[in-house]
Design an enzyme around this catalytic site. Sequence first.
Site, PDB file in Angstrom:
ATOM      1  N   ASP A 503       0.863  -1.171   0.000  1.00 40.99           N
ATOM      2  CA  ASP A 503       0.000   0.000   0.000  1.00 40.99           C
ATOM      3  C   ASP A 503       0.904   1.227   0.000  1.00 40.99           C
ATOM      4  OD1 ASP A 503      -2.370   1.602   0.385  1.00 40.99           O
ATOM      5  OD2 ASP A 503      -1.703   1.838   2.458  1.00 40.99           O
ATOM      6  N   ASP A 699      -1.581  -0.956   6.189  1.00 41.10           N
ATOM      7  CA  ASP A 699      -1.743  -0.430   7.546  1.00 41.10           C
ATOM      8  C   ASP A 699      -3.144   0.062   7.852  1.00 41.10           C
ATOM      9  OD1 ASP A 699      -1.699   1.840   5.889  1.00 41.10           O
ATOM     10  OD2 ASP A 699      -0.883   3.089   7.507  1.00 41.10           O
ATOM     11  N   ASP A 703      -7.144  -1.781   3.719  1.00 35.69           N
ATOM     12  CA  ASP A 703      -6.229  -2.835   3.270  1.00 35.69           C
ATOM     13  C   ASP A 703      -6.652  -4.219   3.744  1.00 35.69           C
ATOM     14  OD1 ASP A 703      -4.475  -0.984   2.035  1.00 35.69           O
ATOM     15  OD2 ASP A 703      -3.523  -0.556   3.963  1.00 35.69           O
TER      16      ASP A 703
END
Length: 813
Positions: A503, A699, A703
């Site tokens: 990410d 995080d 996600d």
Amino acid sequence: MVKDTVMANANENPFILPIEGMESEHCSLIIDKGLHKVQGITSLKVELNNRRALIITDDAMKVIPKAVHTVRGLGYYITTVTKNIPVLQMTCASCAISVESMVQAQPGVVQSAVNFAAGTLQVEYIPTITDPEKLRAAVQSIGYDLVVTEADTQATLEDLQHQSYIALRTRTIGAVALSIPTVIIGMFFMYMPYANYIMWLLSTPVLLWFGKDFFIHAWKQARHRRANMDTLVALSTGVSYVFSVFNTLMPNFWQERGLHAHVYFEAASVVIAFILVGKMLEERAKGNTASAIRKLIGLQSKTVHIVHAGGHVLEMPIEQVKKGDTLLVRPGDKIPLDGIVQTGESYVDESMLTGEPVPLHKRAEEKVFAGTINGNGSFQFSVTQTGSETMLAQIIRTVQEAQGSKPPVQKQVDRIAGIFVPIVIIIAILSAAAWWLFGGENGITQGLLALVTVLVIACPCALGLATPTAIMVGVGKGAAQGMLIKDAESLERAREIDTIVLDKTGTITEGRPRVTDIMWLNADGSLQTIFYTLEKQSAHPLAAAVVEHLQGTASVVIADFENISGRGVKGTYGNRWFYAGNIALLRENHIDIPEQLQSKASLWQEQAKTLVWFADEKVARAAVAVTDTIKSTSAAAISALQDMHIAVYMLTGDNQRSAQAIAQQAGIQHVVADMLPQDKAAYIRTLQQKGKVVAMVGDGINDTTALAQADVSIAVGKGSDIALDVARITLITSDLMKLPAAIYLSRKTVAAIRQNLFWAFIYNIIGIPIAAGVLYPFTGFLLNPMIAGAAMALSSVSVVSNSLRLKWTASHP
């Protein structure tokens, strides 16, 4: 039916039974099968690494003693503490009965007895389930009392294990001391007067006192029609000893048949001595494998300095602290619990939790964690988490659970270990029979030696220790370096990773974007308050940057507020809809973007800045440029991953230009932008369909779908609680350099497991046939039982020692 894992009843707290003598996976299988037969156990898990069984039951008073009795009946021991405790306020025999029945009804009590005349309670309890203070509270509830002094406090499990080690060392020294003269006589002075009787005298205490546990455990196993390593040792040394006693007392039996009456007292003694030496070295080595968890437990404080009203400071036990209490931390103190700094400031060393060597500056409103070390400053903090809720306690619990878990490879080893001992006994009997039938005049004695040697050299312990010791060291090493691995399967699977998906926001970048530019279509204070209020209710990091930039703006009441995943937010004010988010949100709602805003936005995008739009239901009213810098270690971490031949992808909901700019700075070649959370999971699924083993690193809440889809899920520190829960590996800090370190650790750990299993299998595959005498027809070589005993002892030690190498070799170069 007993369930195979306590996870099936995650809302219940299991009772922990610490087990002594569980030395191999074969032992744990025996205990698991035995406990499955205990009526009343609803859920069960036996952990070899942690030497414990976790039990869930609705009737602890009856089931726990039955479980203890079952484990002891199998030849193993439950770690218990027996104490004599004075009882107060008893006036008659019925009082004694009341106290005794109340104590016996407490979970964790194995047995209890009250002596009314002496006024004492003798109680045997399991220290991991109960302690004298809990028993005292129960007795006080019916009007009596126990005198629990400082001298009677609960002995720790580690102390008990240390005492067990000291006893083992004493037995080992005694066995070696008596075996040495036995060997000297047997090898060099076998024809001296009364040589056999002297060796008999010396070897008897070695077998029947120093080695008595082998025979006791073997007998208990036999009663339940089971066998383990103790069975092999007891059979081999017992047969040698009985045969030697017979030949000492009745040598004419063989002499009349033209054979020499050989004795093997020295072989029986030395085998016991060597195996005890091996067990002692193994215990020391296995103690070192648990050093990481001991260090974590050692970080826990026992007392605190609590600040009362008026500023009065009092030292008190940590167990008495409640959430919301204010604690004082002095220079050099260990921070006792999690909390938030109220007054004062200092630098705090968090390396024991995060692996980061640089102390962090802590001031008001910042979090501090239990187990970390304060520097030269002093501060007061409000307690937010106590007991098992602290970050340190959660790390300890996670590490213990991971060390007790089994990787897939262990399942096959379990099946082999389950049939290993019976097969060895069959091979030993067949070897002896072959020698007796085809060995000629020395066939009987050679057959006996072959039987003894096969039983001695076979080592199920090496097989059982191969995987769990490596897992223990690997998980502990990861915890010490700030990598929290939640199960053994993830540690094993991480070795196969060939693709990593990252990410962007908060993972590659700092995750703290800031507003650099803002342009309004028409300056309007009322619109700014609406924009500010919308973003204030949003959970997105970009919204937080806008809120910080517009700090001081008044708020209004927004109705119909909605958070649109991957788009932004919307709400109504004054019967009009307002939107704050990305360009996709505006397009979906057919909102026009004036040319002056679009041209400025295009310029910002060329500078790799991210855009946040604010609009009403017809037209865009403002454009905001936000930027987020990459972390200082991101580029180096991604380069290290690529050097390990791992393809790195960046998936982000940000626009293509901004994503490409960050990717260029980080050195990432594969970039996909404008992705929704479900798009990330779909993209990972596509990579998996191409045969890739994919790890997802994220995080945020957005996600979690992708984390769940990935083969290995990794959350970075300070992420959302949901992401941390879903991920199987957690990097306690946000430093991406922990990522290649975790994969390197996995590769080294799996390599150690394979090495251990290879040598354990090769040792048995080669050793057992040689012990049976397969080389004799070609070379005339027969393996001496004493050498077999030494080899058997050293095989387990070598496996544990190889696992311990991870402590020094598993750090990423």
